[in-house]
Write a protein that holds these residues in place. Structure first.
Motif, PDB file in Angstrom:
ATOM      1  N   GLY A 145       0.806  -1.226   0.000  1.00 37.47           N
ATOM      2  CA  GLY A 145       0.000   0.000   0.000  1.00 37.47           C
ATOM      3  C   GLY A 145       0.831   1.266   0.000  1.00 37.47           C
ATOM      4  N   SER A 146       2.136   1.129   0.323  1.00 46.38           N
ATOM      5  CA  SER A 146       2.988   2.315   0.458  1.00 46.38           C
ATOM      6  C   SER A 146       3.870   2.554  -0.770  1.00 46.38           C
ATOM      7  N   VAL A 147       4.698   3.594  -0.646  1.00 45.44           N
ATOM      8  CA  VAL A 147       5.551   4.086  -1.738  1.00 45.44           C
ATOM      9  C   VAL A 147       6.991   4.147  -1.256  1.00 45.44           C
ATOM     10  N   THR A 148       7.937   3.990  -2.162  1.00 45.30           N
ATOM     11  CA  THR A 148       9.334   4.267  -1.851  1.00 45.30           C
ATOM     12  C   THR A 148       9.980   4.978  -3.038  1.00 45.30           C
ATOM     13  N   ALA A 149      11.245   5.360  -2.856  1.00 42.88           N
ATOM     14  CA  ALA A 149      11.970   6.090  -3.910  1.00 42.88           C
ATOM     15  C   ALA A 149      13.232   5.336  -4.273  1.00 42.88           C
ATOM     16  N   ILE A 150      13.593   5.421  -5.542  1.00 37.57           N
ATOM     17  CA  ILE A 150      14.829   4.811  -6.032  1.00 37.57           C
ATOM     18  C   ILE A 150      15.517   5.817  -6.952  1.00 37.57           C
ATOM     19  N   ALA A 151      16.845   5.784  -6.962  1.00 37.11           N
ATOM     20  CA  ALA A 151      17.626   6.636  -7.877  1.00 37.11           C
ATOM     21  C   ALA A 151      18.610   5.742  -8.604  1.00 37.11           C
TER      22      ALA A 151
END
Length: 432
Positions: A145-151
């Motif tokens: 249900g959640s979000v994360t960030a990637i670079a």
């Protein structure tokens, strides 16, 4: 003799007119036209002529003094527009520069009946190497249900890149520091086993690289909830939706169709709205919620709908229902740009604010919309007032957070510490 001379001059003039009236050859449009191509990538060429039909096309490749015809066609069906598709897989070309020449001929009488010719030459580069991907962030922890960030960094310029998860795509955006930033979600509809995100990068030549993203994915429990639908609700709300579901004969049938068919259609619209996003982060800090409001329903609630003691439907609630006083002013949760401000099916009057990189906030059931598409808003600016439009049973705000048009857990974004740990610190560490 005079008459014969006159007729001869008229005929000569007519012939000259026919020969000289159209000296323009066909228009040639090639897709893709990036200057880079892989041998297996299809090239589509559209030929068009304002006055005549298309007669033929010849495609050649030239490398130094060598020339090779790779595609040729004469058109038997008369048409002023023709489309052809070909590729370069049998040309024997090696990686590097070459020229692509396209010659198109029409059916004009010019050239003693051979037609007008257009020749276009492109300086091209054959590229068989897919881009390489270097992830710069550590493996994230991510709850359902959640979000994360990637670079990540790419070895070359690309046409498309982002995270793919089945049919879902979370686009990545190139930043001033040269890295690509991507927010991606663990959507509610996916089980832990089925959650297998991968980074996809397609270069200008059409070469594709796919690599699995290592994620410490975790389950999260969601509540179950029962909603009883009353005759009073059906009789007061549903007649307004007759035009949206014209095949329904009763208010109950109308409600079930709204909750299913119209909901599914609205979700497609949200996916389309999700593409209207800025390529950089527009927001900062924790997101603001409706002041002095009580939570009436949570994100991820598994809802069973009852009518006269019978189950009539089941849906998952995809936002937060926040109730304050009637017609309470609604603040923008964070800085951004208004990308949608009009009625939409079950949501009633709806405002969507874009915060960049595919992240958007959704405000629905409004009694009044006080912004318009294109407005730049700051955190706390009033977007409208709470209401009962759409399928709302009472005055409240349905607040949602979307990523690429898919609703995600809003509670996270009210938490300054979560944002720092999950998003901003991760991206800052990647660019060092």
């Amino acid at each position: 003799g005079y008459l014969m001379a006159l007729l001869f001059l008229i005929a000569l003039g007519g012939g000259a007119y026919l020969f000289l009236n159209d000296l323009d050859g066909p228009q040639i449009v090639m897709i893709p036209d990036t200057g880079r191509i892989s041998p297996h990538q299809d090239i589509q060429v559209t030929l068009s002529d304002a006055k005549h039909d298309i007669r033929s096309i010849t495609v050649s490749v030239r490398k130094r003094e060598d020339a090779l015809v790779v595609f040729e066609r004469g058109f038997t069906s008369a048409s002023p527009i023709q489309k052809v598709t070909f590729n370069l897989k049998n040309t024997g070309l090696r990686d590097g520069p070459f020229q692509l020449e396209i010659k198109a001929r029409d059916t004009a009488l010019a050239g003693f009946g051979s037609g007008n010719v257009t020749t276009k030459v492109w300086d091209m580069h054959l590229d068989t190497r897919p881009p390489s991907i270097k992830v710069r962030t550590t493996a994230p922890a991510l709850r359902r249900g959640s979000v994360t960030a990637i670079a990540y960094a790419l070895s070359e310029e690309v046409d498309t890149t982002g995270i793919r998860l089945g049919e879902m795509f979370f686009p990545a955006f190139r930043q001033a520091n040269g890295l690509y930033y991507c927010f991606f979600a663990f959507p509610l509809k996916y089980s832990l086993e089925a959650f297998t995100p991968e980074i996809v990068a397609r270069d200008l030549a059409g070469n594709v690289t796919r690599t699995r993203v290592i994620v410490n994915a975790m389950e999260r429990a969601y509540r179950s909830d029962t909603l009883t639908i009353s005759d009073r609700f059906l009789d007061t709300k549903m007649p307004a939706f007759t035009a949206l579901v014209p095949t329904a004969s009763t208010n109950l049938e109308r409600y079930v169709k709204m909750n299913n068919e119209v909901r599914a259609d609205n979700e497609k619209t949200l996916l389309e709205i999700g593409r209207r996003t800025a390529p950089n982060i527009l927001w900062s800090g924790a997101f603001q919620r409706l002041p002095r409001s009580a939570v009436k329903a949570n994100f991820g609630d598994n809802r069973t709908y009852m009518y006269n003691g019978q189950k009539i439907d089941h849906q998952t609630h995809m936002g937060l229902d926040l109730a304050s006083v009637a017609h309470a002013p609604i603040p923008a949760a964070n800085d951004g740009t208004v990308v949608f401000a009009e009625p939409l099916g079950i949501y009633g009057n709806l405002v969507v604010v874009d915060h960049g990189l595919g992240l958007q906030t959704l405000y629905s059931h409004l009694s009044e919309i006080m912004v318009q598409v294109g407005d730049v808003v700051k955190k706390g600016d009033t977007l409208g007032r709470t209401g009962t439009t759409g399928l709302a049973g009472g005055d409240h705000l349905h607040f949602g957070v979307m990523l690429a048009g898919i609703e995600v857990q809003p509670i996270d974004w009210f938490d300054k510490k979560w944002i720092k740990n999950t998003i901003t610190d991760r991206l800052a560490a990647a660019s060092r």
